[in-house]
Design an enzyme around this catalytic site. Sequence first.
Site, mmCIF file in Angstrom:
data_model
loop_
_atom_site.group_PDB
_atom_site.id
_atom_site.type_symbol
_atom_site.label_atom_id
_atom_site.label_comp_id
_atom_site.label_asym_id
_atom_site.label_seq_id
_atom_site.Cartn_x
_atom_site.Cartn_y
_atom_site.Cartn_z
ATOM 1 N N ASP A 179 0.797 -1.238 0.000
ATOM 2 C CA ASP A 179 0.000 0.000 0.000
ATOM 3 C C ASP A 179 0.827 1.285 0.000
ATOM 4 O O ASP A 179 0.337 2.336 -0.382
ATOM 5 C CB ASP A 179 -0.943 0.011 1.220
ATOM 6 C CG ASP A 179 -0.195 -0.192 2.532
ATOM 7 O OD1 ASP A 179 1.036 -0.343 2.508
ATOM 8 O OD2 ASP A 179 -0.841 -0.219 3.594
ATOM 9 N N HIS A 180 2.084 1.204 0.408
ATOM 10 C CA HIS A 180 2.869 2.444 0.540
ATOM 11 C C HIS A 180 3.587 2.858 -0.744
ATOM 12 O O HIS A 180 4.006 3.998 -0.874
ATOM 13 C CB HIS A 180 3.927 2.291 1.638
ATOM 14 C CG HIS A 180 3.391 2.422 3.024
ATOM 15 N ND1 HIS A 180 2.442 1.581 3.533
ATOM 16 C CD2 HIS A 180 3.677 3.303 4.015
ATOM 17 C CE1 HIS A 180 2.178 1.938 4.774
ATOM 18 N NE2 HIS A 180 2.906 2.984 5.095
ATOM 19 N N ARG B 149 9.228 2.672 11.285
ATOM 20 C CA ARG B 149 10.283 2.249 10.354
ATOM 21 C C ARG B 149 11.612 2.046 11.070
ATOM 22 O O ARG B 149 12.175 2.960 11.665
ATOM 23 C CB ARG B 149 10.413 3.245 9.189
ATOM 24 C CG ARG B 149 10.853 4.630 9.587
ATOM 25 C CD ARG B 149 10.724 5.623 8.440
ATOM 26 N NE ARG B 149 9.327 5.963 8.209
ATOM 27 C CZ ARG B 149 8.881 7.175 7.852
ATOM 28 N NH1 ARG B 149 9.709 8.159 7.657
ATOM 29 N NH2 ARG B 149 7.593 7.396 7.681
ATOM 30 N N SER C 297 6.828 7.163 12.914
ATOM 31 C CA SER C 297 6.747 5.861 12.261
ATOM 32 C C SER C 297 7.430 4.735 13.037
ATOM 33 O O SER C 297 8.279 4.958 13.888
ATOM 34 C CB SER C 297 7.385 5.996 10.894
ATOM 35 O OG SER C 297 7.759 4.760 10.391
ATOM 36 N N ARG D 120 -1.063 12.353 10.128
ATOM 37 C CA ARG D 120 0.201 13.072 10.333
ATOM 38 C C ARG D 120 0.296 14.262 9.401
ATOM 39 O O ARG D 120 -0.132 14.187 8.260
ATOM 40 C CB ARG D 120 1.384 12.152 10.051
ATOM 41 C CG ARG D 120 1.451 11.108 11.102
ATOM 42 C CD ARG D 120 2.724 10.312 11.048
ATOM 43 N NE ARG D 120 2.656 9.430 12.187
ATOM 44 C CZ ARG D 120 3.127 8.195 12.224
ATOM 45 N NH1 ARG D 120 3.768 7.716 11.178
ATOM 46 N NH2 ARG D 120 2.987 7.472 13.298
ATOM 47 N N ASP E 39 4.004 -1.199 11.492
ATOM 48 C CA ASP E 39 3.536 0.125 11.102
ATOM 49 C C ASP E 39 2.892 0.729 12.341
ATOM 50 O O ASP E 39 2.149 0.046 13.054
ATOM 51 C CB ASP E 39 2.508 0.006 9.978
ATOM 52 C CG ASP E 39 2.150 1.375 9.431
ATOM 53 O OD1 ASP E 39 2.668 1.728 8.360
ATOM 54 O OD2 ASP E 39 1.377 2.093 10.089
HETATM 55 C C1 MIC Z 1 3.744 6.315 8.317
HETATM 56 O O1 MIC Z 1 2.552 6.578 8.437
HETATM 57 O O2 MIC Z 1 4.652 7.111 8.598
HETATM 58 C C2 MIC Z 1 4.126 4.956 7.818
HETATM 59 C C3 MIC Z 1 4.769 5.117 6.520
HETATM 60 O O3 MIC Z 1 2.992 4.167 7.643
HETATM 61 C C4 MIC Z 1 5.057 4.326 8.843
HETATM 62 C C5 MIC Z 1 5.699 3.110 8.421
HETATM 63 C C6 MIC Z 1 6.811 3.320 7.487
HETATM 64 O O4 MIC Z 1 7.655 4.171 7.696
HETATM 65 O O5 MIC Z 1 6.880 2.570 6.516
HETATM 66 C C7 MIC Z 1 4.469 4.107 10.213
HETATM 67 O O6 MIC Z 1 3.636 4.863 10.631
HETATM 68 O O7 MIC Z 1 4.922 3.220 10.943
HETATM 69 FE FE1 SF4 Z 2 -0.353 4.531 5.120
HETATM 70 FE FE2 SF4 Z 2 0.911 5.269 7.358
HETATM 71 FE FE3 SF4 Z 2 -0.628 6.993 6.005
HETATM 72 FE FE4 SF4 Z 2 -1.726 5.024 7.289
HETATM 73 S S1 SF4 Z 2 -0.577 6.689 8.176
HETATM 74 S S2 SF4 Z 2 -2.240 5.684 5.238
HETATM 75 S S3 SF4 Z 2 -0.267 3.372 7.017
HETATM 76 S S4 SF4 Z 2 1.269 6.035 5.316
#
Ligand code: MIC
Ligand code: SF4
Length: 755
Positions: free
Chosen positions: A95-96, A646, A644, A450, A160
């Site tokens: 999905d990313h 990550r 995140s 975010r 995640d």
């Molecule tokens: C995000 O919302 O920042 C992400 C991308 O979903 C991350 C995960 C990632 O960095 O791949 C998260 O929230 O953990």
């Molecule tokens: Fe995707 Fe993270 Fe955004 Fe949710 S917050 S839609 S998991 S990038």
Amino acid sequence: MAFDIDMIKKVYANMTERVDAAREIVGKPLTLSEKILYSHLWDGTPAKAFRRGKDYVDFAPDRVACQDATAQMALLQFMQAGKPKVAVPTTVHCDHLIQAKDGAATDLKHANNTSSEVFNFLESVSNKYGIGFWKPGAGIIHQVVLENYAFPGGMMIGTDSHTVNAGGLGMVAIGVGGADAVDVMAGMAWELKFPKLIGVRLTGKLSGWTAPKDVILKVAEILTVKGGTGAIVEYFGPGALSMSCTGKGTICNMGAEIGATTSTFGYDDSMERYLRATDRADVADAANNIKDYLTADNEVYANPEQYFDQVIDINLSELGPLLNGPFTPDLSTEVGRDMTEKAKANDWPMQVEWGLIGSCTNSSYEDLSRASSIAQQALDKGLKTKAEFGINPGSEQVRYTAERDGILEVFEKLDAKIFTNACGPCIGQWARYSDPKNAPKNSIVHSFNRNFAKRADGNPNTHAFVASPELTAAIAIAGRLDFNPITDKLINENGEEVMLDEPTGWELPPKGFDVKENGYLEPVTDGSGVQITVNPTSERLQLLEPFTPIGESITGAKLLIKAFGKCTTDHISMAGPWLRFRGHLDNIANNTLIGAVNAFNKKTNFVKNQLTGDYGGVPDTQRDYKKNSVWSVVVGDHNYGEGSSREHAAMQPRHLGVAAVIVKSFARIHETNLKKQGMLGLTFANEADYDLIQEDDTFNFLDLNEFAPDKQLHIEVVHADGSKDTLALNHTYNDAQIEWYKEGSALNLIKRQNA
Ligand code: MIC
Ligand code: SF4
């Protein structure tokens, strides 16, 4: 591996027994969070109650979920663990890695072309190790999990931070780094410090323009981005009962934005309705049989102050629609006059250029249907939308059903772009500008979670505000940040004054959900013959080399950067264009800390190389230290690593030779990620010592050979003029985590134990 009713029944059978035993041991009525935690202990019932916020506890989660951007590293690590199959049901969701540009059909094709190497890798690893695979376009991980796998009373982890979304269906669902997921996939215990508990009592009832999103925007204002750290937030009270299951998901989802370990709600009718609507009547029936175990004991909600560490009261009837932002999700402003004043005072652009609806937070059928009730009024009342609309449905099931029911058509008539069922703009996968760095100052409103600088479109001048989907729609139509739909009139194409009526919508599709191709691939039963190839010259994927231990003596380490102010995982390892390197540690390391602000010159990616005296980018400077076998130290402020899950944010500095990260405080997942990768994550015992750190400092660790739980460490900081400070540092490493440090990483330890 679709949801497994037998597994759920087993969890429930254990639950009754274990909860009763735990109540005896704890010696008082139990919250829901405690019921779920105590029924998922690795070692069964303990001899005594755990101390919240103190004891490290081993858990046995029921499921694991990974998304494509983190799964690459998680699976690369799992492949090293030497196991033939995952030990618990696991899924991978693509999905990313899908950019939003022209609309779903073209964008998805483009992603399948440009990221085929990664998608094929994830698909074949999933197939080999018995992992369910959700193809690109199937949906956003957390929406798909809620629709298919989450169940009341369950415990899951996911790579995640918004895994916490499943709390909307009464789970304890926790975001972790890939190395934590590897533990569970490899059949080992998963460790977490027993959380503190925050209770949020919801009274009154949502009405009018107020949505579940406003509840969490309010909680974020109250608790701030670090107020939930180390805690589970448990929502209860009559107000909770009046909200839909996906609405509860929204609230739990954004628990990540306050740093909470997770959030949850007790099982109720809304969850039962959702389970039945998503074809899981058998789960609903099983849950109904043990209802009392899937919520707190009555006494707890009657006298919450006695059972929670903190209690927050929110009266939904008094809550108004909020807009949070810009640049941080905890800065709340009430719509209308408050916003007029604040925007003026802070010079926030009043004109709104985009309204984006989607992300794992707000992409349910109910969200789309309520937002479309506002969009429909623009059509009916002859209003022209002032901002552009972008929509990301949460899953193919949501998209298919919303299309069937005419919901998407409403947006299309307003020239909205319907993007892929994926993260899209929420994670910087948005081709908004050709040159984002030099793009103009502007405001956007979105229903995401975010809004850190540059997150959606890479433009540091974009002021992003977070709101409910219905308010996002209204503001996009009005095109003004300070539009208050409750009181303000708009002028339509005939020059008449019109007002928007309150949103309406469907909690669940009246004609039921439907989908033709949900995008799921079941793994083969015996994956031993499945071959996985990683091209050694690939720029996207790289097999991992074990880290060598940093060791007990660190001397002469140089300051790499003293980060000033907010330093989220987006600052440490940016997403957007860098997502393409998530499976290639050396390549992605080229973005290490490039977003962090250097405290000495307030610039990003501009630090002093102490060996040459020259200024340069952080990754280059660090590579030079590594080449010269010089360790380095990163210094940071509060809540370092917020955002995140990550683990790249830990693996990259580790790969480049950073030995220690010393900050005022950490975000939970990031702190664990540093430990897992065999690094030092330490905090100043005296916060003000942050101010002592100077640009040319050298660090000598004085007592690393005595590294032990609950014992401070000390460093000598040598300044350029030869003067010295000795600082005390705190840490939260337990014995096992110190072992990870000594072995070089947690994975090295697993490998040794399995050898
Ligand atoms: C995000 O919302 O920042 C992400 C991308 O979903 C991350 C995960 C990632 O960095 O791949 C998260 O929230 O953990
Ligand atoms: Fe995707 Fe993270 Fe955004 Fe949710 S917050 S839609 S998991 S990038």
